[in-house]
Design a protein around this motif. Structure first.
Motif, short mmCIF file in Angstrom:
data_model
loop_
_atom_site.label_atom_id
_atom_site.label_comp_id
_atom_site.label_asym_id
_atom_site.label_seq_id
_atom_site.Cartn_x
_atom_site.Cartn_y
_atom_site.Cartn_z
N SER A 13 0.86 -1.20 0.00
CA SER A 13 0.00 0.00 0.00
C SER A 13 0.89 1.24 0.00
CB SER A 13 -0.90 0.01 1.24
OG SER A 13 -1.45 -1.27 1.49
N HIS A 14 0.77 2.03 -1.05
CA HIS A 14 1.62 3.22 -1.13
C HIS A 14 1.07 4.25 -2.09
CE1 HIS A 14 4.92 5.96 -1.53
NE2 HIS A 14 4.97 5.74 -2.83
N LEU A 15 1.12 5.50 -1.67
CA LEU A 15 0.97 6.66 -2.54
C LEU A 15 1.95 7.72 -2.05
CD1 LEU A 15 -2.92 7.05 -2.83
CD2 LEU A 15 -1.35 6.31 -4.63
N PRO A 16 2.50 8.53 -2.95
CA PRO A 16 3.34 9.64 -2.49
C PRO A 16 2.50 10.66 -1.74
CG PRO A 16 2.85 9.89 -4.82
CD PRO A 16 2.31 8.54 -4.41
N TRP A 17 3.16 11.57 -1.05
CA TRP A 17 2.45 12.60 -0.30
C TRP A 17 1.68 13.50 -1.28
CZ3 TRP A 17 0.86 13.51 4.43
CH2 TRP A 17 0.47 14.79 4.80
N LEU A 18 0.35 13.55 -1.14
CA LEU A 18 -0.50 14.26 -2.09
C LEU A 18 -1.27 15.44 -1.51
CD1 LEU A 18 -1.87 11.06 -3.85
CD2 LEU A 18 -0.22 12.68 -4.80
N PRO A 19 -1.59 15.48 -0.21
CA PRO A 19 -2.35 16.61 0.33
C PRO A 19 -1.66 17.95 0.05
CG PRO A 19 -2.26 14.84 1.93
CD PRO A 19 -1.35 14.45 0.83
N VAL A 26 -4.24 14.78 -11.20
CA VAL A 26 -3.29 14.13 -10.30
C VAL A 26 -3.19 14.98 -9.05
CG1 VAL A 26 -0.93 13.28 -10.01
CG2 VAL A 26 -1.99 13.23 -12.26
N GLY A 27 -3.12 14.33 -7.92
CA GLY A 27 -3.05 15.04 -6.64
C GLY A 27 -3.98 14.38 -5.65
N GLU A 28 -4.74 15.18 -4.93
CA GLU A 28 -5.58 14.63 -3.87
C GLU A 28 -6.63 13.66 -4.40
OE1 GLU A 28 -7.14 17.84 -1.55
OE2 GLU A 28 -5.15 18.59 -0.99
N GLU A 29 -7.12 13.87 -5.61
CA GLU A 29 -8.11 12.96 -6.20
C GLU A 29 -7.59 11.53 -6.22
OE1 GLU A 29 -11.73 11.83 -8.12
OE2 GLU A 29 -11.16 13.71 -7.17
N TRP A 30 -6.32 11.38 -6.50
CA TRP A 30 -5.67 10.07 -6.53
C TRP A 30 -5.79 9.40 -5.16
CZ3 TRP A 30 0.29 9.74 -7.86
CH2 TRP A 30 0.64 8.40 -8.07
N LEU A 31 -5.53 10.16 -4.11
CA LEU A 31 -5.63 9.64 -2.75
C LEU A 31 -7.06 9.23 -2.43
CD1 LEU A 31 -4.62 9.17 0.19
CD2 LEU A 31 -5.01 11.62 0.58
N GLN A 33 -9.62 8.46 -4.39
CA GLN A 33 -10.11 7.30 -5.13
C GLN A 33 -9.54 6.00 -4.56
OE1 GLN A 33 -9.77 7.49 -9.39
NE2 GLN A 33 -10.59 9.55 -9.51
N ALA A 34 -8.24 5.99 -4.27
CA ALA A 34 -7.65 4.78 -3.70
C ALA A 34 -8.21 4.49 -2.32
CB ALA A 34 -6.12 4.94 -3.64
N TRP A 35 -8.44 5.52 -1.54
CA TRP A 35 -8.98 5.38 -0.19
C TRP A 35 -10.39 4.78 -0.25
CZ3 TRP A 35 -7.92 10.03 3.58
CH2 TRP A 35 -8.18 9.63 4.91
N ALA A 36 -11.23 5.35 -1.11
CA ALA A 36 -12.63 4.91 -1.18
C ALA A 36 -12.76 3.52 -1.79
CB ALA A 36 -13.45 5.92 -1.99
N HIS A 37 -12.01 3.26 -2.84
CA HIS A 37 -12.24 2.06 -3.63
C HIS A 37 -11.30 0.90 -3.31
CE1 HIS A 37 -14.99 4.59 -5.67
NE2 HIS A 37 -14.08 5.28 -6.33
N SER A 38 -10.20 1.17 -2.60
CA SER A 38 -9.28 0.08 -2.23
C SER A 38 -9.11 -0.04 -0.72
CB SER A 38 -7.90 0.29 -2.87
OG SER A 38 -7.96 0.08 -4.26
N TYR A 39 -8.68 1.02 -0.06
CA TYR A 39 -8.35 0.88 1.36
C TYR A 39 -9.57 0.55 2.20
CZ TYR A 39 -4.26 3.33 -0.50
OH TYR A 39 -3.18 3.71 -1.26
N GLY A 332 -9.94 -2.91 -6.20
CA GLY A 332 -11.01 -1.95 -5.98
C GLY A 332 -10.83 -0.70 -6.81
N HIS A 333 -9.64 -0.10 -6.76
CA HIS A 333 -9.41 1.12 -7.52
C HIS A 333 -9.20 0.81 -9.00
CE1 HIS A 333 -8.09 4.99 -8.81
NE2 HIS A 333 -6.81 4.68 -8.87
N TRP A 334 -8.14 0.07 -9.31
CA TRP A 334 -7.89 -0.30 -10.71
C TRP A 334 -8.82 -1.43 -11.17
CZ3 TRP A 334 -4.99 2.97 -13.30
CH2 TRP A 334 -4.04 3.73 -12.62
N TRP A 335 -9.12 -2.33 -10.28
CA TRP A 335 -9.95 -3.50 -10.61
C TRP A 335 -11.14 -3.49 -9.68
CZ3 TRP A 335 -8.19 -9.19 -9.35
CH2 TRP A 335 -9.14 -10.10 -9.84
N HIS A 336 -12.28 -3.03 -10.16
CA HIS A 336 -13.47 -2.82 -9.33
C HIS A 336 -13.84 -4.08 -8.54
CE1 HIS A 336 -17.37 -1.19 -8.17
NE2 HIS A 336 -17.94 -2.28 -8.64
#
Length: 487
Positions: A13-19, A26-31, A33-39, A332-336
């Motif tokens: 589990s990894h994303l660069p610092w985006l806030p 690219v930016g917070e939206e990336w965080l 989407q991954a949060w909602a659909h994967s984490y 979840g994110h890439w693969w629903h």
């Protein structure tokens, strides 16, 4: 009890610092989407296993920089706002698609998912990720892997900075969840000969490499060099069944298409349909068809693992190990449908006679074999370092080397200096491996170059005594610049 063999699933589990660094595309939206659909869904399924008393379900890597984002008050607040917008978009989709039964139900399902995510954030996640993660570790549902602070490509770091990043990263995890990980996901599976000595000195007992680093012989863990540190290799024959650079389950015609958007409502309405079908000609997503595909792919993967374990046992005359490792964001994110597949596999493998455990559990089960000398390697293109030190990023490599020289020239005093602490934090953000990856892969390359430059410039300004202080990027409050000179 006789088993077919041992299987370890490792999620990274990894994303660069985006806030505070842009939002769309690219930016917070990336965080968010991954949060909602994967984490959120991956934590949901792990909590179900925990409630059933299941132990050692999988090995979960969480980088310190991602953990910091998922605990950050600003991120929690803005993610809550994003979830509210998701609910509104889903309602709008249901209205827009009211004359199409499949699409109308898709909009309704999207709204239910958004409401559920909001309820989770307002209850279980209200204090961030760390309390949840700690409960999963305390119950031994998972083994947690840590890593260096900001996910830098370690082979390109000066040894002192490499040690500082790793020790500070492990300390950050201990502060968040009360445990200092014994294993790490080495960023990008990057390895240079001799790094195992630094791992041993930092208390790291196990780490991941890619299968080719072990010349494909991944049927057991191996001690590295003359150390007691153990490496595990990804079994690509099994791992690539799910996801490879060219194929894998998520591309099946019945799965939800990641790339096709109904931009008027911000919802993905289509199934893959076919690889050469234009977006406007793709069929609407049908959950029933997708569920059938999930069942087929669960069975296929279980059969693949069992066949592989039997082949290895016949070859070696002993029970074998298979390690499959993926980015958590795939599910979840890439693969629903990924979370449903993941849960299906983790339930079906034990029924097929396979021992499912963690990397720690594999060591305890006796899957450690003799020593190996690893080559310089990674899990990137070519399995070497070209993604992070190739011609396309030569200027970034040079800039990072110069930045490291300036870091090593710092002379902190006996007392902590908050400005110098911030400066070193900015330098570590600049050294994130994500920026070179994004440039080499031509994925938001301008954003990546800008981020590396912004953090480098901030480091120089802070060291020179120029403001303002970038407090929005105070990612690691415990970071102590004095430790950089003590490694």
């Amino acid at each position: 009890m006789t088993t077919e063999g041992t299987f370890c699933l490792v999620l990274h589990s990894h994303l660069p610092w985006l806030p505070h660094h842009g939002s769309w595309p690219v930016g917070e939206e990336w965080l968010y989407q991954a949060w909602a659909h994967s984490y959120l869904p991956v934590v949901d399924l792990l909590r179900r296993f925990a409630d059933e008393g299941r132990r050692d379900v999988l090995t979960l890597g969480v980088t310190p920089v991602l953990a910091a984002q998922l605990d950050d008050p600003y991120s929690l607040r803005t993610f809550h706002e994003w979830l509210g917008h998701w609910q509104l978009r889903a309602l709008q989709a249901s209205t827009l698609w009211r004359d199409d039964p499949l699409l109308r139900e898709l909009g309704a399902a999207e709204h239910r998912a958004a409401v559920h995510a909001t309820e989770e954030l307002e209850t279980r996640w209200r204090h961030g990720f760390s309390p949840i993660l700690r409960s999963l570790v305390d119950s031994s549902t998972i083994e947690l892997l840590g890593g260096p602070l900001t996910h830098p490509f370690q082979p390109l770091l000066h040894e002192r900075i490499r040690s500082f990043a790793l020790r500070s990263g492990l300390d950050d995890t201990r502060l968040r969840i009360g445990h200092r990980p014994e294993g790490i996901w080495a960023p990008e599976c990057g390895y240079a000969p001799g790094m195992e000595d630094g791992y041993a000195a930092a208390g790291v007992k196990r780490f991941l490499v890619d299968g080719p680093s072990l010349r494909g012989d991944t049927a057991g863990a191996r001690t590295v060099g003359s150390s007691d540190v153990v490496c595990f290799g990804r079994d690509l024959e099994v791992t690539y069944r799910v996801w490879s650079p060219k194929s894998g389950y998520p591309g099946h015609a019945h799965y939800r298409d990641f790339h096709t958007w109904a931009h008027e409502v911000g919802v993905k309405p289509s199934r893959v349909t076919g690889h050469h079908v234009a977006p406007e000609h793709k069929a609407p997503y049908d959950p029933a068809l997708a569920a059938d595909a999930v069942r087929q792919h669960v069975k296929d993967f279980v059969d693949t693992v069992v066949t592989r374990l039997r082949q290895l046992r016949e070859r070696d005359g002993r029970e074998a190990l298979v390690v499959a490792a993926y980015d958590t964001e795939l599910f979840g994110h890439w693969w629903h449908e990924g979370p449903a597949w993941l849960e299906g596999v983790l339930r079906a493998l034990p029924e097929a006679g396979v021992r499912v455990t963690t990397l720690r559990g594999a060591v305890e089960a006796g899957h450690v074999r003799g020593p190996v000398d690893l080559p310089a390697s990674s899990w990137g293109s070519g399995k070497d370092w070209r993604v992070w030190d190739g011609e396309q990023v030569a200027d970034m490599v040079e800039a990072n080397a110069a930045l490291q020289r300036r870091m090593l020239a710092l002379r902190p005093g006996a007392v902590r200096d908050p400005v110098l602490d911030l400066a070193v934090g900015e330098a570590m953000l600049a050294l994130s491996s994500d920026w070179a990856f994004m440039v080499t892969k031509d994925s938001a390359a301008d954003y990546a170059r800008r981020r590396a430059r912004v953090h480098t410039d901030r480091f120089d300004a802070l060291v020179a005594g120029r403001g303002p202080l970038p407090l929005e990027d105070r990612v690691f409050g415990h970071l102590d610049a004095r430790l950089l000179t003590r490694e």
